[in-house]
Write a protein that holds these residues in place. Structure first.
Motif, PDB file in Angstrom:
ATOM      1  N   GLY A  74       0.818  -1.220   0.000  1.00  0.00           N
ATOM      2  CA  GLY A  74       0.000   0.000   0.000  1.00  0.00           C
ATOM      3  C   GLY A  74       0.845   1.260   0.000  1.00  0.00           C
ATOM      4  O   GLY A  74       0.586   2.202  -0.742  1.00  0.00           O
ATOM      5  N   VAL A  75       1.887   1.256   0.814  1.00  0.00           N
ATOM      6  CA  VAL A  75       2.766   2.428   0.897  1.00  0.00           C
ATOM      7  C   VAL A  75       3.635   2.531  -0.353  1.00  0.00           C
ATOM      8  O   VAL A  75       3.729   3.601  -0.973  1.00  0.00           O
ATOM      9  N   SER A  81      -0.340   6.538   3.025  1.00  0.00           N
ATOM     10  CA  SER A  81       0.472   7.310   3.965  1.00  0.00           C
ATOM     11  C   SER A  81       1.368   6.414   4.820  1.00  0.00           C
ATOM     12  O   SER A  81       1.019   5.282   5.141  1.00  0.00           O
ATOM     13  N   LEU A  82       2.515   6.975   5.158  1.00  0.00           N
ATOM     14  CA  LEU A  82       3.476   6.293   6.017  1.00  0.00           C
ATOM     15  C   LEU A  82       3.718   7.187   7.225  1.00  0.00           C
ATOM     16  O   LEU A  82       4.332   8.232   7.118  1.00  0.00           O
ATOM     17  N   ARG A  86       1.895   3.972  12.092  1.00  0.00           N
ATOM     18  CA  ARG A  86       1.642   2.824  11.215  1.00  0.00           C
ATOM     19  C   ARG A  86       2.868   1.922  11.131  1.00  0.00           C
ATOM     20  O   ARG A  86       2.748   0.690  11.109  1.00  0.00           O
ATOM     21  N   VAL A  87       4.060   2.516  11.088  1.00  0.00           N
ATOM     22  CA  VAL A  87       5.297   1.723  11.064  1.00  0.00           C
ATOM     23  C   VAL A  87       5.429   0.943  12.371  1.00  0.00           C
ATOM     24  O   VAL A  87       5.761  -0.246  12.360  1.00  0.00           O
ATOM     25  N   LEU A  88       5.156   1.589  13.499  1.00  0.00           N
ATOM     26  CA  LEU A  88       5.208   0.908  14.791  1.00  0.00           C
ATOM     27  C   LEU A  88       4.234  -0.268  14.825  1.00  0.00           C
ATOM     28  O   LEU A  88       4.573  -1.358  15.309  1.00  0.00           O
TER      29      LEU A  88
END
Length: 106
Positions: A74-75, A81-82, A86-88
């Motif tokens: 998706g990213v 969006s990143l 979301r990364v965590l």
């Protein structure tokens, strides 16, 4: 062999999720066909891996690979969006997958 099958089942889950998005609600023929073909293959590999792995482990790892893989696609491909949160979340999912693998008897 079960872990290899499970890994590929998870990758195919990412593929079918991507093509499901591309199918535009199953209104586009080619992405719809790819969605169902890869979905079937993913389920078949998951089913095969469940012969040797516990249900909870196999299903959790399969969905985790699919979730993190879909997030990355998706990213990277769809321009979603990143954000740090979301990364965590993705890192926590991967951490859970590693713990499931380490805790598995197989």
């Amino acid at each position: 062999m079960a872990w290899i099958s499970l890994f590929f089942a998870g990758l195919l889950e990412v593929v079918w999720a991507f093509f499901m998005k591309q199918s535009d609600g199953f209104t586009r023929v080619t992405p719809t066909i790819i969605t169902f073909a890869t979905m079937f293959a993913s389920f078949a590999l998951l089913s095969y891996s469940m012969k040797a792995l516990p249900l909870g482990t196999a299903y959790t790892v399969w969905t985790g690979i699919g979730a993190v893989g879909a997030f990355v696609v998706g990213v990277a491909v769809l321009g979603e969006s990143l954000s740090p949160m979301r990364v965590l979340a993705a890192v926590l999912i991967v951490s859970g997958l590693v713990l499931m693998k380490l805790a598995s008897p197989s």
